[in-house]
Design a protein around this motif. Structure first.
Motif, PDB file in Angstrom:
ATOM      1  N   THR A  81      -7.480   3.119  -1.410  1.00 44.10           N
ATOM      2  CA  THR A  81      -6.768   2.538  -2.528  1.00 44.10           C
ATOM      3  C   THR A  81      -7.566   1.364  -3.096  1.00 44.10           C
ATOM      4  O   THR A  81      -8.412   0.803  -2.418  1.00 44.10           O
ATOM      5  CB  THR A  81      -5.355   2.087  -2.065  1.00 44.10           C
ATOM      6  N   ILE A  99       0.833  -1.208   0.000  1.00 45.38           N
ATOM      7  CA  ILE A  99       0.000   0.000   0.000  1.00 45.38           C
ATOM      8  C   ILE A  99       0.860   1.247   0.000  1.00 45.38           C
ATOM      9  O   ILE A  99       0.538   2.243  -0.643  1.00 45.38           O
ATOM     10  CB  ILE A  99      -0.932   0.011   1.240  1.00 45.38           C
ATOM     11  N   ASP A 148     -12.204  -1.504  -3.127  1.00 43.64           N
ATOM     12  CA  ASP A 148     -11.837  -0.193  -2.573  1.00 43.64           C
ATOM     13  C   ASP A 148     -11.640  -0.341  -1.072  1.00 43.64           C
ATOM     14  O   ASP A 148     -12.569  -0.728  -0.348  1.00 43.64           O
ATOM     15  CB  ASP A 148     -12.930   0.834  -2.860  1.00 43.64           C
ATOM     16  N   VAL A 186      -5.902   6.645   3.737  1.00 42.26           N
ATOM     17  CA  VAL A 186      -5.595   6.394   2.328  1.00 42.26           C
ATOM     18  C   VAL A 186      -6.670   5.471   1.776  1.00 42.26           C
ATOM     19  O   VAL A 186      -6.973   4.446   2.387  1.00 42.26           O
ATOM     20  CB  VAL A 186      -4.212   5.722   2.181  1.00 42.26           C
TER      21      VAL A 186
END
Ligand code: FES
Length: 153
Positions: free
Chosen positions: A30, A16, A36, A28
């Protein structure tokens, strides 16, 4: 979060980013293998969970963090549902109307939000997706069709 003792990343994990960068960003979002995922930092710990709320797909990255009933919870910005970031349990307050004076107490709905394993290796942060076959309500908002809709808006 797993410790830094091992020197190699866990199998089936996804890099990550750097721990320091994630801590700086605090949160965050991602895409991890078509899912997701929100990675967040709170008081020295990193957590990872599906980023779309199990209730109606709200953006958990915009939620506040609260400690509720001894658990770290994220509060969905859309309808204020509370979700334990450790295990994905839904947390709510209930009142038994037969008990006077009325006194709210915290209750648990069971696991609603899929959480993922976070591992740190030499400052690199990896996510291992929770691929259990059990259907969790947050899975609904991870379908390609729904994600496409969200990313378009
Ligand atoms: Fe999260 Fe409704 S979408 S509480």
């Amino acid at each position: 979060m797993a410790s830094d003792e091992d020197v190699s990343p866990p199998t089936h994990s996804y890099l990550i980013g750097q721990r320091d960068d994630i801590i700086r960003a605090s949160r965050v979002v991602t895409s991890v293998n078509g899912r997701d995922v929100l990675v967040l930092h709170h008081q020295g710990e990193l957590y990872a969970l599906d980023s779309h709320c199990y209730h109606a797909g709200g953006p958990l990255q915009n939620g506040d963090i609260e400690e509720v009933a001894g658990r770290v919870c994220i509060v969905c910005p859309w309808h204020k549902y509370k979700i334990s970031v450790c295990d994905g349990e839904g947390v709510y307050q209930a009142v038994d109307p037969s008990v006077k004076p009325l006194k709210p107490r915290w209750c648990f709905k069971g696991v609603k939000q899929r959480v993922h394993k976070v591992t740190e290796v030499k400052g690199h942060v990896y996510i291992t997706l929770n691929t259990s076959a059990e259907h969790l309500e947050s899975d609904h908002y991870q379908t390609p069709k729904y994600r496409e809709t969200l990313h378009r808006n």
